[in-house]
Design a protein around this motif. Structure first.
Motif, PDB file in Angstrom:
ATOM      1  N   UNK A  94     -38.308  -6.446  36.461  1.00 13.70           N
ATOM      2  CA  UNK A  94     -38.592  -7.261  37.646  1.00 13.70           C
ATOM      3  C   UNK A  94     -38.381  -6.481  38.940  1.00 13.70           C
ATOM      4  N   UNK A  95     -38.839  -5.224  38.951  1.00 15.35           N
ATOM      5  CA  UNK A  95     -38.742  -4.395  40.147  1.00 15.35           C
ATOM      6  C   UNK A  95     -37.379  -3.775  40.368  1.00 15.35           C
ATOM      7  N   UNK A  96     -36.430  -4.001  39.465  1.00 18.33           N
ATOM      8  CA  UNK A  96     -35.090  -3.430  39.600  1.00 18.33           C
ATOM      9  C   UNK A  96     -34.865  -2.397  38.507  1.00 18.33           C
ATOM     10  N   UNK A  97     -34.247  -1.294  38.899  1.00 25.18           N
ATOM     11  CA  UNK A  97     -33.938  -0.213  37.960  1.00 25.18           C
ATOM     12  C   UNK A  97     -32.554  -0.452  37.389  1.00 25.18           C
ATOM     13  N   UNK A  98     -32.478  -0.992  36.165  1.00 20.26           N
ATOM     14  CA  UNK A  98     -31.184  -1.319  35.584  1.00 20.26           C
ATOM     15  C   UNK A  98     -30.874  -0.409  34.404  1.00 20.26           C
ATOM     16  N   UNK A  99     -29.593  -0.292  34.103  1.00 21.61           N
ATOM     17  CA  UNK A  99     -29.171   0.552  32.982  1.00 21.61           C
ATOM     18  C   UNK A  99     -29.441  -0.175  31.660  1.00 21.61           C
ATOM     19  N   UNK A 100     -29.418   0.586  30.595  1.00 23.93           N
ATOM     20  CA  UNK A 100     -29.717   0.035  29.270  1.00 23.93           C
ATOM     21  C   UNK A 100     -28.718  -1.046  28.861  1.00 23.93           C
ATOM     22  N   UNK A 101     -27.432  -0.828  29.189  1.00 18.91           N
ATOM     23  CA  UNK A 101     -26.406  -1.808  28.821  1.00 18.91           C
ATOM     24  C   UNK A 101     -26.665  -3.164  29.476  1.00 18.91           C
ATOM     25  N   UNK A 102     -26.987  -3.146  30.780  1.00 18.29           N
ATOM     26  CA  UNK A 102     -27.260  -4.405  31.493  1.00 18.29           C
ATOM     27  C   UNK A 102     -28.544  -5.051  30.987  1.00 18.29           C
ATOM     28  N   UNK A 103     -29.524  -4.228  30.647  1.00 15.49           N
ATOM     29  CA  UNK A 103     -30.783  -4.760  30.109  1.00 15.49           C
ATOM     30  C   UNK A 103     -30.530  -5.480  28.781  1.00 15.49           C
ATOM     31  N   UNK A 104     -29.777  -4.825  27.897  1.00 15.41           N
ATOM     32  CA  UNK A 104     -29.488  -5.428  26.593  1.00 15.41           C
ATOM     33  C   UNK A 104     -28.657  -6.693  26.741  1.00 15.41           C
ATOM     34  N   UNK A 105     -27.670  -6.652  27.641  1.00 21.88           N
ATOM     35  CA  UNK A 105     -26.836  -7.835  27.829  1.00 21.88           C
ATOM     36  C   UNK A 105     -27.659  -9.018  28.322  1.00 21.88           C
ATOM     37  N   UNK A 106     -28.602  -8.738  29.206  1.00 23.86           N
ATOM     38  CA  UNK A 106     -29.459  -9.799  29.748  1.00 23.86           C
ATOM     39  C   UNK A 106     -30.397 -10.368  28.688  1.00 23.86           C
ATOM     40  N   UNK A 107     -30.862  -9.518  27.777  1.00 26.36           N
ATOM     41  CA  UNK A 107     -31.884  -9.946  26.823  1.00 26.36           C
ATOM     42  C   UNK A 107     -31.343 -10.319  25.445  1.00 26.36           C
TER      43      UNK A 107
END
Length: 198
Positions: A94-107
């Motif tokens: 969504x236009x934000x550059x996030x780390x893999x850990x935060x991506x996995x936690x969100x999904x």
């Protein structure tokens, strides 16, 4: 000097990657993509491309075209956790550059109140002869025992006491809910997790 890019600079890098062809890229293609996707102006794109050229991330090749220099390392700051991550390891969400850990936690969220998950878990546990805390992980067993002793506890308190992120705590509690070991209950002004049979 470590090069740390901000959000708009990361957007331009992504647009450059998309506009890049064998012989390089043309700034007008980057401008079109940046304007359509992120609403950036022509002058902002030129300013950022110049900044990237200054730091060596964009260079002019032998043909006189601009290209992205993959050998130059850069970092981005994850807006969720604040951690600096290498430019080749972030995920654009969504236009934000996030780390893999935060991506996995969100999904990897597990829904607390999910009737199909409850039914599925009940059938699985019944078919495998599991009762109570049998078949749970050690952390799930500890959480359940703690909730039984306390009688009612907020997910935030569980997160702090057990050293879990808020999402990890919610996921573990959701699994306990699917096993019908815990449930939500309003106690005073707070929503707490209580033993299922209370």
């Amino acid at each position: 000097m470590k090069l740390v890019l901000d959000e708009e600079e990361t957007w331009i890098i992504e647009c450059i990657k998309e506009a890049h062809i064998d012989c390089g890229f043309h700034v007008r293609d980057v401008i079109k993509k940046a304007k359509a996707r992120y609403g950036l102006s022509r002058s902002t794109v030129y300013e950022i491309v110049s900044y990237l050229e200054f730091h060596g991330l964009v260079k002019t090749n032998k043909s006189g075209n601009r290209e992205l220099d993959q050998s130059i390392s850069y970092f981005v700051t994850c807006p969720v956790c604040g951690k600096e991550i290498p430019g080749n390891e972030y995920i654009l969400e969504n236009g934000k550059s996030i780390c893999e850990d935060c991506y996995l936690e969100e999904h990897q969220r597990i829904k607390f109140a999910d009737p199909m998950a409850v039914r599925s878990k009940k059938l699985f546990r019944k078919n495998h002869g599991l009762e109570g805390t049998e078949g749970l992980t050690d952390i799930q067993k500890e959480l359940y025992k703690f909730i039984q002793v306390e009688g009612g506890v907020t997910p935030e308190k569980i997160s702090k006491l057990f050293g879990l992120t808020p999402q990890e705590a919610r996921n573990q509690l959701a699994i306990l809910r699917h096993c019908e070991l815990v449930k939500w209950r309003k106690i005073g002004d707070e929503i707490c997790i209580v033993p299922f049979d209370s």
